[in-house]
Write a protein that holds these residues in place. Structure first.
Motif, short mmCIF file in Angstrom:
data_model
loop_
_atom_site.label_atom_id
_atom_site.label_comp_id
_atom_site.label_asym_id
_atom_site.label_seq_id
_atom_site.Cartn_x
_atom_site.Cartn_y
_atom_site.Cartn_z
N LEU A 1 8.32 2.18 -2.75
CA LEU A 1 8.04 1.84 -3.82
C LEU A 1 7.28 2.82 -4.27
CD1 LEU A 1 9.74 -0.13 -5.08
CD2 LEU A 1 7.41 -1.21 -6.72
N ALA A 2 6.30 2.84 -3.80
CA ALA A 2 5.10 3.92 -4.97
C ALA A 2 5.40 5.70 -5.00
CB ALA A 2 3.69 4.39 -3.95
N ASP A 3 6.13 6.09 -3.65
CA ASP A 3 7.35 7.61 -3.67
C ASP A 3 8.29 7.37 -4.34
OD1 ASP A 3 5.01 7.31 -1.65
OD2 ASP A 3 6.17 6.96 -0.11
N ARG A 4 8.96 6.32 -5.21
CA ARG A 4 9.76 6.11 -6.01
C ARG A 4 9.70 6.00 -7.50
NH1 ARG A 4 13.00 2.74 -4.19
NH2 ARG A 4 14.29 2.42 -5.86
N TYR A 5 8.31 5.94 -8.03
CA TYR A 5 8.63 5.40 -9.85
C TYR A 5 9.18 7.07 -10.54
CZ TYR A 5 4.38 2.82 -8.28
OH TYR A 5 3.47 1.61 -7.48
N PRO A 6 9.44 6.91 -10.87
CA PRO A 6 10.13 7.77 -12.17
C PRO A 6 9.26 8.37 -13.12
CG PRO A 6 10.94 5.12 -12.86
CD PRO A 6 9.57 5.42 -11.78
N LEU B 1 5.03 8.42 -16.90
CA LEU B 1 4.16 7.71 -15.86
C LEU B 1 3.06 8.03 -15.99
CD1 LEU B 1 4.18 6.24 -13.36
CD2 LEU B 1 4.20 8.43 -12.25
N THR B 2 1.62 7.60 -16.70
CA THR B 2 0.53 7.86 -16.63
C THR B 2 -0.40 7.79 -15.63
OG1 THR B 2 0.44 6.49 -18.22
CG2 THR B 2 1.13 8.62 -18.80
N PHE B 3 -0.13 6.63 -15.22
CA PHE B 3 -1.36 6.39 -13.95
C PHE B 3 -0.89 6.10 -12.78
CE2 PHE B 3 -3.91 2.89 -12.39
CZ PHE B 3 -5.81 3.38 -12.71
N THR B 4 -1.38 5.87 -11.79
CA THR B 4 -0.81 6.16 -10.26
C THR B 4 -2.03 5.34 -9.28
OG1 THR B 4 0.29 7.70 -9.41
CG2 THR B 4 1.76 6.33 -10.52
N ASP B 5 -3.30 5.48 -9.95
CA ASP B 5 -4.69 5.74 -9.03
C ASP B 5 -4.89 4.59 -8.41
OD1 ASP B 5 -4.13 8.53 -10.36
OD2 ASP B 5 -6.05 7.69 -11.30
N ARG B 6 -4.23 3.41 -8.58
CA ARG B 6 -4.70 2.06 -7.65
C ARG B 6 -3.62 2.21 -6.55
NH1 ARG B 6 -7.20 0.68 -13.05
NH2 ARG B 6 -8.58 1.69 -12.63
N PRO B 7 -3.88 1.36 -5.42
CA PRO B 7 -2.35 1.36 -4.26
C PRO B 7 -1.40 0.34 -5.17
CG PRO B 7 -4.19 1.27 -3.72
CD PRO B 7 -5.07 1.15 -4.99
N GLY B 8 0.04 0.18 -5.50
CA GLY B 8 0.62 -0.66 -5.54
C GLY B 8 0.65 -1.13 -7.90
N SER C 1 14.83 -2.44 -12.15
CA SER C 1 15.59 -3.09 -10.56
C SER C 1 16.25 -2.06 -9.71
CB SER C 1 17.30 -4.01 -10.97
OG SER C 1 16.50 -4.84 -12.02
N ALA C 2 16.79 -0.53 -9.71
CA ALA C 2 17.25 0.18 -9.44
C ALA C 2 15.78 0.92 -8.20
CB ALA C 2 17.26 1.24 -10.10
N LEU C 3 14.54 0.25 -8.70
CA LEU C 3 13.37 0.55 -8.31
C LEU C 3 13.10 -0.63 -7.06
CD1 LEU C 3 11.18 3.35 -8.29
CD2 LEU C 3 9.75 0.63 -9.30
N VAL C 4 12.84 -1.23 -7.29
CA VAL C 4 12.25 -2.74 -6.66
C VAL C 4 14.31 -3.41 -5.37
CG1 VAL C 4 11.25 -3.26 -8.15
CG2 VAL C 4 13.08 -4.42 -7.87
N ARG C 5 15.19 -2.58 -6.19
CA ARG C 5 15.92 -3.14 -4.62
C ARG C 5 15.76 -3.11 -3.33
NH1 ARG C 5 19.86 -0.28 -7.49
NH2 ARG C 5 20.19 -1.66 -9.19
#
Length: 170
Positions: free
Chosen positions: A50-55, A63-70, A145-149
């Motif tokens: 999922l993290a590889d697909r964050y818009p 998108l301003t923060f992704t420094d923690r898993p999940g 929804s598209a992200l988590v589908r």
């Protein structure tokens, strides 16, 4: 497209300032992601995918923060996503199906005019906290929804109309 069967309530707004299980998302946070912790199952392979697909943008927010898993944050904690939260148990909380993904509105954790939603019937579960300042909430829910589908589905929300009454014993 949002499909909400009659007995279910629609997820109308999703919020920013809420105490979520294990994570405090603060309205007064100094920086994106401050106070947001990874969920217990954030290291799950599906969360990593999922993290590889964050818009890059969601609800008009960067998108301003992704420094923690999940964990992903758009804007100044305007939209916060946590993958790997505990799977929700069957509930009478309102559930809406948005483009094939069931989301449960967590009224008990929605505070200060905002709401918290969590996927239902997907493993791992994904929680979203969306600021009440987001105008196009429906668009955000479609994008989420598209992200988590792709996350594995194991059940779905049902309404009272879907439940068979017990047979009278005789």
């Amino acid at each position: 497209m949002v499909r909400v069967p009659r007995p279910r309530k629609a997820v109308v707004a999703v919020a920013a300032c809420a105490l979520t299980a294990g994570a405090l998302v603060s309205c007064g946070a100094d920086s994106p992601g401050e106070g947001v912790t990874s969920a217990p199952h954030a290291e799950d392979a599906a969360c990593e995918q999922l993290a590889d697909r964050y818009p890059d943008r969601l609800g008009g927010q960067k998108l301003t923060f992704t420094d923690r898993p999940g964990v992903a944050v758009w804007g100044e904690n305007t939209i916060v996503l946590r993958c790997g939260v505990e799977l929700p148990v069957p509930t009478t909380d309102p559930c809406a199906t948005v483009d094939g993904v069931d989301w449960v509105l967590r009224e008990d954790r929605s505070k200060d005019g905002g709401k918290v939603v969590v996927t239902y019937g997907r493993d791992p579960a994904v929680e979203a906290v969306i600021s009440d300042g987001i105008v196009a909430v429906d668009d955000v829910m479609v994008d989420l929804s598209a992200l988590v589908r792709p996350v594995k589905t194991y059940t779905k929300c049902i309404s009272l109309d879907d439940v068979q009454p017990p047979s009278p014993s005789g």
